[in-house]
Write an enzyme that holds these catalytic residues in place. Structure first.
Site, PDB file in Angstrom:
ATOM      1  N   HIS A 175       6.851  -3.204  31.284  1.00 51.51           N
ATOM      2  CA  HIS A 175       7.434  -3.639  30.004  1.00 51.51           C
ATOM      3  C   HIS A 175       8.970  -3.525  30.066  1.00 51.51           C
ATOM      4  O   HIS A 175       9.685  -4.443  29.684  1.00 51.51           O
ATOM      5  CB  HIS A 175       6.920  -2.766  28.851  1.00 51.51           C
ATOM      6  N   HIS A 185      -1.772  -8.077  -5.688  1.00 53.67           N
ATOM      7  CA  HIS A 185      -1.550  -6.626  -5.587  1.00 53.67           C
ATOM      8  C   HIS A 185      -2.664  -6.076  -4.706  1.00 53.67           C
ATOM      9  O   HIS A 185      -3.835  -6.105  -5.088  1.00 53.67           O
ATOM     10  CB  HIS A 185      -1.623  -6.053  -7.008  1.00 53.67           C
ATOM     11  N   ARG A 208       2.835 -11.668 -17.589  1.00 52.05           N
ATOM     12  CA  ARG A 208       1.832 -11.843 -16.531  1.00 52.05           C
ATOM     13  C   ARG A 208       0.542 -11.165 -16.970  1.00 52.05           C
ATOM     14  O   ARG A 208       0.563 -10.056 -17.498  1.00 52.05           O
ATOM     15  CB  ARG A 208       2.325 -11.200 -15.237  1.00 52.05           C
ATOM     16  N   HIS A 253       4.836  -2.439 -17.043  1.00 42.49           N
ATOM     17  CA  HIS A 253       3.421  -2.650 -16.761  1.00 42.49           C
ATOM     18  C   HIS A 253       2.608  -1.960 -17.844  1.00 42.49           C
ATOM     19  O   HIS A 253       2.711  -0.743 -18.003  1.00 42.49           O
ATOM     20  CB  HIS A 253       3.164  -2.007 -15.373  1.00 42.49           C
ATOM     21  N   ARG A 304       6.639   2.024 -10.378  1.00 40.57           N
ATOM     22  CA  ARG A 304       5.428   1.996 -11.212  1.00 40.57           C
ATOM     23  C   ARG A 304       4.243   2.457 -10.357  1.00 40.57           C
ATOM     24  O   ARG A 304       3.824   3.601 -10.431  1.00 40.57           O
ATOM     25  CB  ARG A 304       5.214   0.586 -11.788  1.00 40.57           C
ATOM     26  N   GLU A 305       3.764   1.571  -9.478  1.00 36.59           N
ATOM     27  CA  GLU A 305       2.665   1.997  -8.587  1.00 36.59           C
ATOM     28  C   GLU A 305       3.096   3.230  -7.789  1.00 36.59           C
ATOM     29  O   GLU A 305       2.330   4.174  -7.607  1.00 36.59           O
ATOM     30  CB  GLU A 305       2.308   0.843  -7.631  1.00 36.59           C
ATOM     31  N   THR A 307      -7.763  -3.563  -6.456  1.00 35.90           N
ATOM     32  CA  THR A 307      -7.512  -2.211  -6.944  1.00 35.90           C
ATOM     33  C   THR A 307      -8.093  -1.125  -6.030  1.00 35.90           C
ATOM     34  O   THR A 307      -7.522  -0.042  -5.908  1.00 35.90           O
ATOM     35  CB  THR A 307      -8.100  -2.096  -8.363  1.00 35.90           C
ATOM     36  N   HIS A 356      -4.285  -2.969  -2.456  1.00 33.34           N
ATOM     37  CA  HIS A 356      -4.328  -1.572  -2.007  1.00 33.34           C
ATOM     38  C   HIS A 356      -4.727  -1.532  -0.538  1.00 33.34           C
ATOM     39  O   HIS A 356      -5.298  -2.478   0.004  1.00 33.34           O
ATOM     40  CB  HIS A 356      -5.256  -0.753  -2.915  1.00 33.34           C
TER      41      HIS A 356
HETATM   42  C1  AKG Z   1      -4.255  -1.980  -9.495  1.00 32.49           C
HETATM   43  O1  AKG Z   1      -5.143  -2.716  -9.931  1.00 32.49           O
HETATM   44  O2  AKG Z   1      -4.378  -1.318  -8.465  1.00 32.49           O
HETATM   45  C2  AKG Z   1      -3.002  -1.861 -10.234  1.00 32.49           C
HETATM   46  O3  AKG Z   1      -2.206  -1.009  -9.930  1.00 32.49           O
HETATM   47  C3  AKG Z   1      -2.675  -2.905 -11.251  1.00 32.49           C
HETATM   48  C4  AKG Z   1      -2.239  -4.131 -10.570  1.00 32.49           C
HETATM   49  C5  AKG Z   1      -1.794  -5.215 -11.495  1.00 32.49           C
HETATM   50  O4  AKG Z   1      -1.249  -4.941 -12.535  1.00 32.49           O
HETATM   51  O5  AKG Z   1      -1.986  -6.372 -11.117  1.00 32.49           O
END
Ligand code: AKG
EC number: 2.3.3.14
Length: 411
Positions: free
Chosen positions: A319, A222, A161, A101, A41-42, A195, A224
């Site tokens: 080392h 989540h 969720r 998602h 997905r991501e 995000t 980044h």
């Molecule tokens: C983000 O907010 O970067 C997403 O990819 C969504 C993350 C989520 O669904 O919690």
């Protein structure tokens, strides 16, 4: 306003961390975390990514074999093939639960629940940036549509969720109100999404502790990686009381991606070795990373945790000496836990005679310690002039060995 009547008014705590650290809490969460792999997905949002059905199935099977708890798939409304792929992966009968998602919208929810997924991850932006420039909805609308979508998905008997996109730039009171609302109607998890990758570990810890005090469901996170905090934030979220972390293989995703599966495993094996070793097939990480790296046409970064080419390579003489005596001196991770090997890089001017002695032994040659010190000096001398490789070192050692082993002819 209407939103306040749907929810209850929540006042943001006035001190930065009113609940304080609670070691007992964070230890139990760190030792009992779950993984939601979002490579499909991501990861599909990574610039180079295109996974055909066959590749998606191969990746899903590999992740399942590794032991992830959930596999998150692209929304079935993204495209016709995405919907078909989602259905196909649901039919594989994997141990991992399959999620899709979607936007916080009934049109998406109706399609999602027909795919055969075990659960639906709903997301909607709550920051002022996303409310103004992305979907244009206010918090009342968000709360109402969240309630509608959640109740619908729950009525189908699958997991649900709710996540607030851009949580860390959302108003804290809005955020707590919406999470309280969805918790009250029985979501399985609430999601915190960094995000834009702006959060640091302290902010993560504080937000999770605060959220823990207002919801009873599990918390998923989540992160980044724009500012390089994705692994640290994930770990700190668990310390704060989150239960589930979103990862992707090699961290692929929008921009420079999210918390990487392998990198998080490196962090977690240090914190919860028994749990991690018994639950996940760590020696599969390299294969999964190679599979995804090939599919999206990237190389594994040289400094990748665990699988980077030099992740277990030791170079400096001091080392190497200590590592040869006891690997724990300079290693927090044991390469063997991941099916990897340790290397001593002895072909360079920083090398020491202990490393060269190890190479002499590997070559099955007999030299005294004094002779090894002598040949080490030769290697270091050449290493001052140019870069060396293993063949250079081997030939210096072998020539030296031949010289010292040839019987002297007395005239
Ligand atoms: C983000 O907010 O970067 C997403 O990819 C969504 C993350 C989520 O669904 O919690």
């Amino acid at each position: 306003n209407e939103f306040q009547s749907v929810t209850e008014s929540t006042t943001a705590p006035t001190t930065s961390n009113p609940y304080g650290p609670n070691p007992a809490d964070y230890l139990s969460n760190v030792k009992n975390f779950q993984l939601i792999d979002s490579t499909l997905r991501e990861g599909e949002q990574f610039a180079n990514a295109f996974f055909d059905t066959e590749k998606k199935i191969e990746i899903a099977r590999a992740l399942d074999d590794f032991g992830v708890d959930y596999i998150e798939l692209t929304s079935p409304v993204a495209s016709e093939q995405s919907r078909k792929d989602c259905e196909a992966i649901c039919k594989l009968g994997l141990k991992a639960k399959i999620l899709t998602h979607i936007r916080c919208h009934m049109d998406d929810a109706r399609v999602a629940v027909e795919t055969g997924v075990d659960g639906v991850d709903v997301v909607i932006g709550t920051s002022k940036f996303l409310r103004q420039y992305s979907h244009g909805k206010d918090m009342n609308y968000i709360a109402k549509s969240a309630v509608e979508v959640i109740e619908f998905v729950k009525s189908k008997g699958i997991e649900i969720r709710f996540s607030s996109e851009d949580s860390f730039r959302s108003d804290l009171v809005d955020l707590l109100n919406i999470y309280k609302t969805v918790d009250k109607i029985g979501v399985n998890r609430v999601g915190i999404a960094d995000t834009v990758g702006c959060a640091n570990p302290r902010q993560v810890y504080e937000l999770i502790r605060t959220l823990k005090s207002v919801v009873s469901c599990d918390i998923e996170c989540h992160f980044h990686n724009d500012t390089g905090c994705a692994i640290a934030n994930a770990y700190t979220a668990l310390e704060g009381g989150a239960r589930l972390i979103d990862v992707s293989v090699l961290g692929i995703g929008e921009r420079n991606g999210i918390t990487p599966l392998g990198g998080l495993m490196a962090r977690m094996i240090v914190a919860a070795p028994d749990y991690v070793k018994s639950k996940y097939k760590l020696h599969k990480i390299r294969d999964i990373e190679n599979l995804v790296a090939d599919a999206v046409e990237v190389n594994i970064p040289f400094n990748n945790p665990i699988t980077g080419f030099c992740a277990f390579t030791h170079k400096a003489g001091i080392h190497a000496k200590a590592i040869l005596a006891n690997p724990s001196t300079y290693e927090i991770l044991d390469p063997h836990d991941f099916g990897m090997k340790r290397y001593i890089h002895f072909a360079n001017r920083l090398t020491g005679w202990n490393a060269i002695k190890a190479r002499v032994d590997q070559l099955n040659l007999n030299l005294t310690d004094d002779q090894i010190k002598e040949v080490t000096a030769k290697i270091k001398k050449l290493g001052d002039v140019r870069s060396l490789n293993i063949d250079d070192v081997d030939s210096i050692i072998k020539n030296f060995h031949a010289e010292v082993s040839t019987p002297q002819v007395l005239s």
